[in-house]
Scaffold this motif. Structure first.
Motif, mmCIF file in Angstrom:
data_model
loop_
_atom_site.group_PDB
_atom_site.id
_atom_site.type_symbol
_atom_site.label_atom_id
_atom_site.label_comp_id
_atom_site.label_asym_id
_atom_site.label_seq_id
_atom_site.Cartn_x
_atom_site.Cartn_y
_atom_site.Cartn_z
ATOM 1 N N TYR A 60 -0.458 3.008 10.409
ATOM 2 C CA TYR A 60 0.407 4.317 10.012
ATOM 3 C C TYR A 60 0.246 4.498 8.656
ATOM 4 O O TYR A 60 0.341 5.438 7.861
ATOM 5 N N ALA A 61 0.777 3.537 7.733
ATOM 6 C CA ALA A 61 0.705 3.529 6.211
ATOM 7 C C ALA A 61 -0.894 4.097 5.616
ATOM 8 O O ALA A 61 -0.703 4.734 4.642
ATOM 9 N N LYS A 62 -1.780 3.337 6.148
ATOM 10 C CA LYS A 62 -3.360 3.886 5.838
ATOM 11 C C LYS A 62 -3.391 5.269 6.099
ATOM 12 O O LYS A 62 -3.856 5.864 5.078
ATOM 13 N N GLU A 63 -3.290 5.856 7.231
ATOM 14 C CA GLU A 63 -3.501 6.855 7.688
ATOM 15 C C GLU A 63 -2.582 8.134 7.032
ATOM 16 O O GLU A 63 -3.066 9.248 6.705
ATOM 17 N N LYS A 64 -1.441 7.815 6.789
ATOM 18 C CA LYS A 64 -0.371 8.916 6.333
ATOM 19 C C LYS A 64 0.487 8.788 5.005
ATOM 20 O O LYS A 64 0.812 9.625 4.422
ATOM 21 N N LEU A 65 0.366 7.455 4.614
ATOM 22 C CA LEU A 65 1.213 7.180 3.345
ATOM 23 C C LEU A 65 0.626 6.257 2.501
ATOM 24 O O LEU A 65 1.086 5.318 1.844
ATOM 25 N N ALA A 66 -1.046 6.355 2.302
ATOM 26 C CA ALA A 66 -1.507 5.548 1.641
ATOM 27 C C ALA A 66 -1.351 5.179 0.073
ATOM 28 O O ALA A 66 -1.387 4.027 -0.404
ATOM 29 N N SER A 67 -0.585 6.347 -0.390
ATOM 30 C CA SER A 67 -0.415 5.960 -1.775
ATOM 31 C C SER A 67 1.119 5.814 -2.106
ATOM 32 O O SER A 67 1.861 5.812 -2.983
ATOM 33 N N GLN A 68 1.869 5.708 -0.880
ATOM 34 C CA GLN A 68 3.392 5.736 -1.062
ATOM 35 C C GLN A 68 3.909 4.507 -0.524
ATOM 36 O O GLN A 68 5.225 4.105 -0.855
ATOM 37 N N VAL A 69 3.224 3.787 0.453
ATOM 38 C CA VAL A 69 3.691 2.398 0.864
ATOM 39 C C VAL A 69 3.241 1.270 0.311
ATOM 40 O O VAL A 69 1.857 1.061 0.383
ATOM 41 N N HIS A 70 3.842 0.397 -0.375
ATOM 42 C CA HIS A 70 3.145 -0.559 -1.133
ATOM 43 C C HIS A 70 3.627 -2.085 -0.623
ATOM 44 O O HIS A 70 4.977 -2.144 -0.681
ATOM 45 N N PHE A 71 2.789 -2.782 0.144
ATOM 46 C CA PHE A 71 3.063 -3.992 0.793
ATOM 47 C C PHE A 71 3.047 -5.093 -0.578
ATOM 48 O O PHE A 71 1.917 -5.244 -0.918
ATOM 49 N N LEU A 72 4.198 -5.967 -0.626
ATOM 50 C CA LEU A 72 4.049 -6.711 -1.709
ATOM 51 C C LEU A 72 3.860 -8.212 -1.381
ATOM 52 O O LEU A 72 3.644 -9.128 -2.095
ATOM 53 N N GLY A 73 3.923 -8.363 -0.114
ATOM 54 C CA GLY A 73 3.825 -9.833 0.406
ATOM 55 C C GLY A 73 5.059 -10.589 0.177
ATOM 56 O O GLY A 73 6.145 -9.900 -0.026
ATOM 57 N N TRP A 74 5.093 -12.007 0.385
ATOM 58 C CA TRP A 74 6.367 -12.645 0.235
ATOM 59 C C TRP A 74 6.611 -12.805 -1.180
ATOM 60 O O TRP A 74 5.745 -12.981 -2.021
ATOM 61 N N LEU A 75 7.790 -12.335 -1.413
ATOM 62 C CA LEU A 75 8.209 -12.810 -2.912
ATOM 63 C C LEU A 75 9.251 -14.089 -2.976
ATOM 64 O O LEU A 75 10.254 -14.033 -2.420
ATOM 65 N N PRO A 76 8.917 -15.188 -3.995
ATOM 66 C CA PRO A 76 9.635 -16.256 -4.178
ATOM 67 C C PRO A 76 11.167 -15.562 -4.711
ATOM 68 O O PRO A 76 11.292 -14.845 -5.228
ATOM 69 N N ASN A 77 12.222 -16.268 -4.520
ATOM 70 C CA ASN A 77 13.555 -16.178 -4.716
ATOM 71 C C ASN A 77 13.675 -15.917 -6.353
ATOM 72 O O ASN A 77 14.370 -14.687 -6.717
ATOM 73 N N GLU A 78 12.986 -16.529 -7.220
ATOM 74 C CA GLU A 78 13.173 -16.305 -8.811
ATOM 75 C C GLU A 78 12.540 -15.179 -9.067
ATOM 76 O O GLU A 78 12.549 -14.823 -10.399
ATOM 77 N N LYS A 79 11.589 -14.396 -8.206
ATOM 78 C CA LYS A 79 10.896 -13.135 -8.714
ATOM 79 C C LYS A 79 11.670 -11.797 -7.936
ATOM 80 O O LYS A 79 11.191 -10.718 -8.454
ATOM 81 N N LEU A 80 12.612 -11.959 -7.277
ATOM 82 C CA LEU A 80 13.209 -10.982 -6.441
ATOM 83 C C LEU A 80 13.846 -9.917 -7.537
ATOM 84 O O LEU A 80 13.802 -8.945 -7.045
ATOM 85 N N TYR A 81 14.495 -10.480 -8.488
ATOM 86 C CA TYR A 81 15.362 -9.626 -9.417
ATOM 87 C C TYR A 81 14.350 -8.612 -9.962
ATOM 88 O O TYR A 81 14.795 -7.485 -10.297
ATOM 89 N N GLU A 82 12.909 -9.024 -10.256
ATOM 90 C CA GLU A 82 12.172 -7.862 -10.765
ATOM 91 C C GLU A 82 11.760 -6.681 -9.620
ATOM 92 O O GLU A 82 11.876 -5.586 -10.185
ATOM 93 N N PHE A 83 11.842 -7.078 -8.411
ATOM 94 C CA PHE A 83 11.730 -6.141 -7.278
ATOM 95 C C PHE A 83 12.844 -5.190 -7.226
ATOM 96 O O PHE A 83 12.582 -4.084 -7.062
#
Length: 409
Positions: free
Chosen positions: A279-302
């Motif tokens: 769905y993301a590829k077909e309709k929201l290619a430039s709007q949905v960004h999958f970041l993968g798993w983020l370690p706890n110490e990096k979540l504040y950046e997100f």
């Protein structure tokens, strides 16, 4: 002189304590509670061994682990050939590594003979520890909502008969327990999840927000929604995608950052994940960004990059760390009117509550309102931080836990 009581915090989760970079919220909560020895209570922790502990400096007398011995490995391999129905009948569950881990806990409790045992999460483990060492006072820490639905009448009867205390990370299970037994014979307390303000609130930064957004070609004025957690149907992620697509067709440029990975989920839904990706590829290619798993110490950046977070659980929700961490970074939340969300979010103050029925429609209405009223969002951001500071810091929850444990001094 009164003897110092030894209290064991036992993790039903197969994650190690002290936590490592892959750890979810429960190991962090256990560690936070375990470091507060008093003159009358000394805490120890039992959790599963992890190879990351080799590089970690920790108190080996406080943090005990079920190590992967030769016999444990042999037992696990042997269990692989036992039919599921027999494993379920004998142990109450069928996952081989869980069986080996819990049997190791039983042996350790028999050996250590603690005064008090607090079992986190898995009720079958609580039952086994009550039976294997009945001389201890046993406390169950329930970490969800809908107590009767999740445990069933037989288990609740066992809890009422055998427990010396009850903890939960929301109010509703305690209220439910008291409604079933108005004259509760043991103490019960809500110990919410909590955050370390220095990990989150103290790291709010507009510069960091701009830098993080640049990675995805986002402008400072783009409206950014965030979600972190399981990539499952229960979280209404496709409905979220459809709402963003609707807003896109109306000319509103909305972006979504998703933090999560199937690789760390215990029961991944690959079919649903594939639907999301397509769905993301077909309709929201430039709007949905999958970041993968983020370690706890990096979540504040997100969190710094978000305008608002969403938690759209359909069936149940306890005390989400994602929700609390978002609020602590000044990110208001849109959440479904369910479970622990109702205890965290005051509609219109630190976020929005929407009905579970027709999530997509209700979500669109809220997003349209917010996008056109950024001032309201700024006010809610301040309210979100103040709410966390007043109700969900580590110090507040440790004080509540210590007050509860005075019942067992």
């Amino acid at each position: 002189m009164n003897k110092t009581k030894v209290v064991y915090l036992v993790s039903g989760s197969r994650h190690t304590v002290p936590p490592n970079k892959n750890s979810p919220g429960v190991p962090r909560i256990i560690e936070t509670l375990s470091i507060n020895d008093t003159s009358s209570i000394r805490y120890k922790v039992i959790s599963k061994y992890d190879e990351s502990l080799r590089q970690k400096d920790y108190n080996h007398n406080k943090y005990l682990h079920i190590n992967p011995t030769f016999w444990n490995r042999f037992f696990e391999k042997l269990l692989h050939y036992v039919p599921l129905k027999f494993k379920k009948r004998i142990f109450g569950y069928s996952l081989e590594d869980r069986i080996v881990y819990y049997e190791g806990i039983k042996r350790l409790i028999r050996k250590e003979k603690p005064d008090v045992v607090i079992t986190f999460m898995h009720f079958e483990l609580f039952k086994k520890l009550c039976k294997v060492y009945p001389k201890a006072k046993h406390i169950y820490f329930f970490r969800s909502t809908d107590l009767k639905l999740r445990l069933g009448k037989e288990n609740i009867d066992f809890l009422l008969k055998n427990s010396s205390g009850f903890l939960a990370n929301t109010k509703s299970p305690i209220n439910e327990l008291k409604s079933l037994t108005p004259k509760l014979k043991f103490p019960a307390e809500t110990i919410y999840n909590s955050v370390n303000l220095s990990d989150f609130s103290d790291r709010i930064s507009e510069d960091l927000s701009r830098q993080y957004r640049k990675q995805f070609n986002l402008l400072p004025n783009d409206f950014v929604i965030g979600y972190a957690g399981r990539l499952s149907e229960e979280k209404s992620l496709l409905e979220l995608f459809e709402a963003i697509h609707y807003l896109k067709n109306k000319g509103l440029n909305v972006h979504l950052l998703i933090a999560g990975s199937l690789k760390i989920e215990t029961t991944p839904n690959h079919h649903y994940y594939d639907e999301m990706i397509n769905y993301a590829k077909e309709k929201l290619a430039s709007q949905v960004h999958f970041l993968g798993w983020l370690p706890n110490e990096k979540l504040y950046e997100f969190y710094n990059a978000l305008d608002i977070g969403v938690l759209l659980s359909k069936y149940s929700e306890g005390n989400s760390m994602f929700l609390l961490e978002s609020l602590s970074m000044g990110t208001p939340m849109i959440v479904t009117r369910i479970g622990g969300n109702l205890e965290m979010i005051t509609d219109g103050e630190n976020g929005f509550l929407i009905e579970i029925e027709d999530v997509k429609k209700n979500l669109i209405q809220k997003l349209e309102t917010i996008i056109n009223n950024k001032q309201q969002l700024n006010t809610m951001s301040v309210n979100a931080i103040n709410y966390i500071k007043q109700h969900h810091t580590n110090d507040i929850m440790v004080d509540k836990f210590n007050n509860f444990m005075r019942n067992f001094e």
